[in-house]
Design an enzyme around this catalytic site. Sequence first.
Site, mmCIF file in Angstrom:
data_model
loop_
_atom_site.group_PDB
_atom_site.id
_atom_site.type_symbol
_atom_site.label_atom_id
_atom_site.label_comp_id
_atom_site.label_asym_id
_atom_site.label_seq_id
_atom_site.Cartn_x
_atom_site.Cartn_y
_atom_site.Cartn_z
ATOM 1 N N LYS A 72 0.872 -1.171 -0.058
ATOM 2 C CA LYS A 72 -0.052 0.174 -0.070
ATOM 3 C C LYS A 72 0.893 1.100 -0.003
ATOM 4 O O LYS A 72 1.867 1.240 0.761
ATOM 5 C CB LYS A 72 -0.998 -0.029 1.327
ATOM 6 C CG LYS A 72 -1.614 1.368 1.287
ATOM 7 C CD LYS A 72 -3.128 1.034 0.855
ATOM 8 C CE LYS A 72 -4.085 2.211 0.691
ATOM 9 N NZ LYS A 72 -3.727 3.119 -0.371
ATOM 10 N N LYS A 96 5.219 2.658 8.430
ATOM 11 C CA LYS A 96 4.213 3.090 8.748
ATOM 12 C C LYS A 96 3.159 2.123 9.229
ATOM 13 O O LYS A 96 2.387 2.362 10.075
ATOM 14 C CB LYS A 96 3.551 4.202 7.688
ATOM 15 C CG LYS A 96 4.523 5.551 7.369
ATOM 16 C CD LYS A 96 3.709 6.431 6.322
ATOM 17 C CE LYS A 96 4.785 7.434 5.914
ATOM 18 N NZ LYS A 96 4.541 8.481 5.111
ATOM 19 N N LYS A 108 4.995 1.790 -2.994
ATOM 20 C CA LYS A 108 5.144 3.282 -3.386
ATOM 21 C C LYS A 108 5.415 3.435 -4.986
ATOM 22 O O LYS A 108 6.027 2.423 -5.575
ATOM 23 C CB LYS A 108 6.241 3.894 -2.843
ATOM 24 C CG LYS A 108 6.042 5.516 -2.708
ATOM 25 C CD LYS A 108 5.252 6.037 -1.657
ATOM 26 C CE LYS A 108 5.081 7.584 -1.590
ATOM 27 N NZ LYS A 108 4.563 8.269 -0.688
HETATM 28 N N1 LIG Z 1 -0.722 13.652 0.531
HETATM 29 C C1 LIG Z 1 -0.582 12.515 1.466
HETATM 30 O O1 LIG Z 1 -1.501 11.963 1.776
HETATM 31 C C2 LIG Z 1 0.633 12.216 1.975
HETATM 32 C C3 LIG Z 1 1.803 13.078 1.880
HETATM 33 N N2 LIG Z 1 3.098 12.784 2.693
HETATM 34 C C4 LIG Z 1 4.084 13.674 2.455
HETATM 35 O O2 LIG Z 1 3.677 15.104 2.906
HETATM 36 C C5 LIG Z 1 4.623 15.753 1.709
HETATM 37 C C6 LIG Z 1 3.874 16.833 1.105
HETATM 38 O O3 LIG Z 1 2.997 16.023 0.252
HETATM 39 P P1 LIG Z 1 1.662 16.905 -0.263
HETATM 40 O O4 LIG Z 1 1.259 18.035 0.749
HETATM 41 O O5 LIG Z 1 0.568 15.695 -0.549
HETATM 42 O O6 LIG Z 1 2.190 17.438 -1.397
HETATM 43 P P2 LIG Z 1 1.571 18.596 -2.455
HETATM 44 O O7 LIG Z 1 1.966 18.461 -3.630
HETATM 45 O O8 LIG Z 1 0.074 18.554 -2.287
HETATM 46 O O9 LIG Z 1 2.196 20.162 -1.795
HETATM 47 C C7 LIG Z 1 3.726 20.079 -1.750
HETATM 48 C C8 LIG Z 1 3.988 21.261 -1.299
HETATM 49 O O10 LIG Z 1 5.251 21.572 -1.169
HETATM 50 C C9 LIG Z 1 5.779 22.634 -1.944
HETATM 51 N N3 LIG Z 1 7.185 22.379 -2.255
HETATM 52 C C10 LIG Z 1 7.472 21.650 -3.544
HETATM 53 N N4 LIG Z 1 8.734 21.556 -3.406
HETATM 54 C C11 LIG Z 1 9.250 22.502 -2.649
HETATM 55 C C12 LIG Z 1 10.702 22.742 -2.181
HETATM 56 N N5 LIG Z 1 11.658 22.694 -2.915
HETATM 57 N N6 LIG Z 1 10.560 23.624 -0.949
HETATM 58 C C13 LIG Z 1 9.698 24.042 -0.464
HETATM 59 N N7 LIG Z 1 8.526 23.535 -0.711
HETATM 60 C C14 LIG Z 1 8.298 22.832 -1.878
HETATM 61 C C15 LIG Z 1 4.867 22.910 -2.966
HETATM 62 O O11 LIG Z 1 4.921 23.962 -3.574
HETATM 63 C C16 LIG Z 1 3.648 22.594 -2.225
HETATM 64 O O12 LIG Z 1 3.116 23.748 -1.399
HETATM 65 C C17 LIG Z 1 5.531 14.983 0.931
HETATM 66 O O13 LIG Z 1 6.554 14.482 1.591
HETATM 67 C C18 LIG Z 1 4.625 13.752 1.041
HETATM 68 O O14 LIG Z 1 5.253 12.493 0.739
HETATM 69 C C19 LIG Z 1 3.087 11.953 3.607
HETATM 70 C C20 LIG Z 1 1.822 11.150 3.709
HETATM 71 C C21 LIG Z 1 0.628 11.273 3.029
HETATM 72 O O1 LIG Z 2 -2.603 6.768 1.693
HETATM 73 C C1 LIG Z 2 -2.064 5.841 1.354
HETATM 74 O O2 LIG Z 2 -2.222 4.628 1.148
HETATM 75 C C2 LIG Z 2 -0.317 6.053 1.140
HETATM 76 C C3 LIG Z 2 0.115 7.543 1.632
HETATM 77 C C4 LIG Z 2 1.519 7.657 1.179
HETATM 78 O O3 LIG Z 2 1.845 7.626 0.322
HETATM 79 C C5 LIG Z 2 2.545 8.120 2.294
HETATM 80 O O4 LIG Z 2 2.165 7.981 3.665
HETATM 81 O O5 LIG Z 2 3.607 8.524 1.990
#
Ligand SMILES: NC(=O)C1=CN([C@@H]2O[C@H](COP(=O)(O)OP(=O)(O)OC[C@H]3O[C@@H](n4cnc5c(N)ncnc54)[C@H](O)[C@@H]3O)[C@@H](O)[C@H]2O)C=CC1
Ligand SMILES: O=C(O)CCC(=O)C(=O)O
Length: 416
Positions: A72, A96, A108
């Site tokens: 997952k 996790k 992933k």
């Molecule tokens: N969306 C999810 O359900 C999950 C996300 N994550 C992690 O959280 C983090 C953010 O993910 P999301 O919010 O989903 O992504 P997203 O794509 O929605 O947002 C990413 C944010 O980071 C900013 N960003 C990108 N490159 C950057 C840089 N070089 N310096 C500073 N800011 C930068 C973007 O402008 C945007 O504001 C990632 O590491 C992701 O793997 C972890 C678990 C689950």
């Molecule tokens: O919602 C999921 O199954 C995975 C989320 C994820 O990619 C992460 O926790 O980094």
Amino acid sequence: MNLGESENILYSTQTVIKEALEKLGFGDDMFDLLKEPLRLFKVRIPVLMDNGKVHVFTGFRAQHNDAVGPTKGGVRFHPDVTEDEVKALSIWMSLKCGITDIPYGGGKGGIICDPRKMSFKELEKLSRGYVRAISQVVGPSKDIPAPDVMTNSQIMAWMLDEYSRIREFDSPGFITGKPLVLGGSHGRETATAKGVSIMIKEALIKKEIDILDAKVVIQGFGNAGSYLAKFMHEAGAKVVGISDVLGGLYDPNGLDIDFLIDRRDSFGTVTNLFKKTISNQELLEMDCDILVPAAIENQITVDNAEKIKASILVEAANGPTTLEATQILSDRGVLLIPDVLASAGGVIVSYFEWVQNNQGYYWSEEEVHEKLEKIMIRALNKIYQTHQTRGVNMRLAAYMVGVRKVAEAVKYRGWI
Ligand SMILES: NC(=O)C1=CN([C@@H]2O[C@H](COP(=O)(O)OP(=O)(O)OC[C@H]3O[C@@H](n4cnc5c(N)ncnc54)[C@H](O)[C@@H]3O)[C@@H](O)[C@H]2O)C=CC1
Ligand SMILES: O=C(O)CCC(=O)C(=O)O
């Protein structure tokens, strides 16, 4: 980053996995198995672009370990996706799921692309092409994708539709993070941020800081960062700093979070609307109590770990802190809630979504939040206890809790 610092996230992850397995008494053979995914698929996806030319994209899907259950994990669309990154991210998913005790192994995926430069039509073709390329190796009881960086519920919907067409039956349990009308779960869109906010509240109790006095800085204003800003603001904390890929905003009196959320674009960009911005590196060193990296990897390194002012660091992003920086922060007494715990809210609610799809009965948002909170707090307590009783830093403690379940399942199956 300093020369010699472990900026390769796969290598760093393997280093901590090895240490965790040794502390738990497992042998080298277990490390040899768990240091890499069991399976890694590299696919080529031809897409007819709007300009009439075909562009061939490269994508990956890593399945780290399925001893516990189906694999997952999310799919990321980003120009910097690499094979090693996807491998490391799949290992973190195993951790996790182990930490939160949900019945999955880690997986992933990622595609090397820049969705900010692609049209809606091109993104749809790419999403469908990816599913066609991996359709034989994924499925509701095999490997279940979800959203991650620059992917969202619309992309999940296209992927679901393509998979259901190939299989010739509707298969909502194939993917999570779907729109509600296609079998998504209440609370999935905000789940990662919700989980982080639960961890922040628990960390504040441990540090004896009143949330009404707390100042928060969040790097990244996408799915994780922007909802977290909203939750922190609603809880009465002062969100003094935020950033996106272009830069950061800082105001010691607190930012107007409602305005920023209203104006951010679908990629989490908002600072382009402001004249006075600071750099992302400056942002991380600004005065605050709680620092939340919620963007990308390797942001806190030996170069800035000594300069971090926060007493609590909660990693919403995957892999934002190097191992060397982890040790510096730990020695300084900063309470670090590691990524494999702090960001687990997403996969927990994805699991709830899959359970709801399997049983065909859907829960209320309150029910989802209540169950999420219970799992997150139980996981934190287990890790905090390991940190204290075994005298290891919070990251190693989290790895010990997470990898134990995978290793035990491997042993029971007789693989080692
Ligand atoms: N969306 C999810 O359900 C999950 C996300 N994550 C992690 O959280 C983090 C953010 O993910 P999301 O919010 O989903 O992504 P997203 O794509 O929605 O947002 C990413 C944010 O980071 C900013 N960003 C990108 N490159 C950057 C840089 N070089 N310096 C500073 N800011 C930068 C973007 O402008 C945007 O504001 C990632 O590491 C992701 O793997 C972890 C678990 C689950
Ligand atoms: O919602 C999921 O199954 C995975 C989320 C994820 O990619 C992460 O926790 O980094």
